[in-house]
Write a protein that holds these residues in place. Structure first.
Motif, PDB file in Angstrom:
ATOM      1  N   ARG A 108       1.268  42.043   8.707  1.00 36.42           N
ATOM      2  CA  ARG A 108       1.157  43.439   9.139  1.00 36.42           C
ATOM      3  C   ARG A 108       2.448  43.889   9.839  1.00 36.42           C
ATOM      4  NH1 ARG A 108      -2.778  47.146   9.904  1.00 36.42           N
ATOM      5  NH2 ARG A 108      -2.441  48.694  11.534  1.00 36.42           N
ATOM      6  N   GLU A 129      -9.448  29.979  11.531  1.00 35.62           N
ATOM      7  CA  GLU A 129      -9.540  31.413  11.807  1.00 35.62           C
ATOM      8  C   GLU A 129      -8.322  31.885  12.596  1.00 35.62           C
ATOM      9  OE1 GLU A 129     -10.782  35.352  12.026  1.00 35.62           O
ATOM     10  OE2 GLU A 129     -11.248  33.711  10.648  1.00 35.62           O
ATOM     11  N   ARG A 130      -7.876  31.066  13.561  1.00 37.53           N
ATOM     12  CA  ARG A 130      -6.687  31.425  14.333  1.00 37.53           C
ATOM     13  C   ARG A 130      -5.463  31.502  13.423  1.00 37.53           C
ATOM     14  NH1 ARG A 130      -6.418  27.288  17.590  1.00 37.53           N
ATOM     15  NH2 ARG A 130      -7.949  28.168  19.041  1.00 37.53           N
ATOM     16  N   ALA A 135      -2.113  37.033   9.193  1.00 45.37           N
ATOM     17  CA  ALA A 135      -2.359  38.453   8.966  1.00 45.37           C
ATOM     18  C   ALA A 135      -1.516  39.315   9.886  1.00 45.37           C
ATOM     19  CB  ALA A 135      -3.844  38.769   9.146  1.00 45.37           C
ATOM     20  N   ALA A 136      -1.378  38.896  11.157  1.00 45.29           N
ATOM     21  CA  ALA A 136      -0.576  39.664  12.110  1.00 45.29           C
ATOM     22  C   ALA A 136       0.889  39.685  11.709  1.00 45.29           C
ATOM     23  CB  ALA A 136      -0.737  39.074  13.512  1.00 45.29           C
ATOM     24  N   ARG A 174      -5.486  32.133  10.209  1.00 49.65           N
ATOM     25  CA  ARG A 174      -5.640  33.315   9.355  1.00 49.65           C
ATOM     26  C   ARG A 174      -5.213  34.567  10.095  1.00 49.65           C
ATOM     27  NH1 ARG A 174      -8.304  37.624   8.390  1.00 49.65           N
ATOM     28  NH2 ARG A 174      -9.521  37.408  10.311  1.00 49.65           N
ATOM     29  N   ARG A 175      -5.642  34.685  11.352  1.00 45.62           N
ATOM     30  CA  ARG A 175      -5.303  35.868  12.138  1.00 45.62           C
ATOM     31  C   ARG A 175      -3.795  35.942  12.400  1.00 45.62           C
ATOM     32  NH1 ARG A 175      -9.395  38.661  14.645  1.00 45.62           N
ATOM     33  NH2 ARG A 175     -11.497  37.781  14.434  1.00 45.62           N
ATOM     34  N   THR A 176      -3.195  34.782  12.667  1.00 45.01           N
ATOM     35  CA  THR A 176      -1.749  34.760  12.899  1.00 45.01           C
ATOM     36  C   THR A 176      -1.010  35.194  11.645  1.00 45.01           C
ATOM     37  OG1 THR A 176      -1.943  33.000  14.549  1.00 45.01           O
ATOM     38  CG2 THR A 176       0.214  33.302  13.502  1.00 45.01           C
ATOM     39  N   SER A 221       4.385  40.936  15.805  1.00 49.62           N
ATOM     40  CA  SER A 221       3.222  40.101  15.510  1.00 49.62           C
ATOM     41  C   SER A 221       2.774  39.266  16.705  1.00 49.62           C
ATOM     42  CB  SER A 221       3.537  39.156  14.351  1.00 49.62           C
ATOM     43  OG  SER A 221       4.527  38.210  14.736  1.00 49.62           O
TER      44      SER A 221
END
Length: 221
Positions: free
Chosen positions: A17, A6-7, A13-14, A9-11, A40
């Motif tokens: 973005r 999950e970490r 995604a950031a 994935r979030r990284t 990011s």
């Protein structure tokens, strides 16, 4: 393990973005990897763990934008409570909203007009919307909203060109132009050239039956 995934994935995604913000603002050639990292809050090691190069990162932005175009098209094509032309209006209204508010879709539009990504234009978000538009035009012919002799391919081509022109027009003349109203205007002109008198009569009486809403776009990456 699940927490690490999950970490990661979030990284990722950031970074995508932040890259979309940078590509949308500076274009591809002038985009700075340092500014992407700053936006990011990821480390350089994390960025190169997920992406091999700036081009790889740009393609991740393009792929994410395509997912958003597909989400919008599929969501509206699944509507069974509306006629096909009202579905078309809602879908294009949502795309206009994305072009106004969705940094991923904005970045895709900026990237594909640059020489490095010209070859991606035929497979971009415009193709997804053109296919959906053609499918809805076929439905509209079958349901008596467009004339029986209307050509769905001609309809989709003409509308796609009109919508692209409206988007480029805004780049030329700056802010203050409402893209949603311009998309609606282009749609109405093309539809009325091929629609049945019965549909025109209903439309002039009732107007459009569906609009997009910003909160339904799922703008979180």
């Amino acid at each position: 393990m699940a927490r690490q995934q999950e970490r990661a994935r979030r990284t990722r995604a950031a970074i995508i973005r932040s890259a979309a913000v940078e590509f949308g603002k500076s274009g591809y050639a002038a985009a700075s990897l340092n500014r992407i990292l700053e936006g990011s809050r990821a480390t350089k090691g994390a960025m190169y763990f997920h992406f091999d190069s700036k081009e790889d990162l740009a393609r991740a932005v393009l792929d994410t934008a395509l997912d958003r175009y597909r989400f919008s098209a599929d969501r509206w094509l699944a509507r069974s409570d509306l006629g096909p032309l009202d579905v078309m209006h809602g879908m294009l209204d949502e795309i206009a909203l994305r072009l106004e508010h969705d940094i991923i879709v904005q970045a895709e539009f900026r990237l594909i007009i640059e020489p490095d990504f010209y070859r991606d234009v035929p497979n971009g978000g415009g193709r997804i919307i053109a296919r959906a538009t053609r499918a809805l035009a076929v439905r509209a012919i079958e349901q008596g909203q467009l004339r029986a002799d209307a050509d769905p391919d001609r309809f989709a081509r003409t509308l796609a060109a009109a919508l692209a022109g409206q988007r480029y027009f805004i780049d030329l003349f700056g802010n203050g132009v409402d893209l949603r109203s311009r998309f609606q205007e282009a749609l109405e002109v093309v539809i009325e050239s091929m629609s049945t008198p019965e549909w025109v009569e209903r439309f002039r009486r009732d107007g459009w039956r569906a609009d997009a809403r910003l909160e339904e776009l799922g703008l979180a990456l």
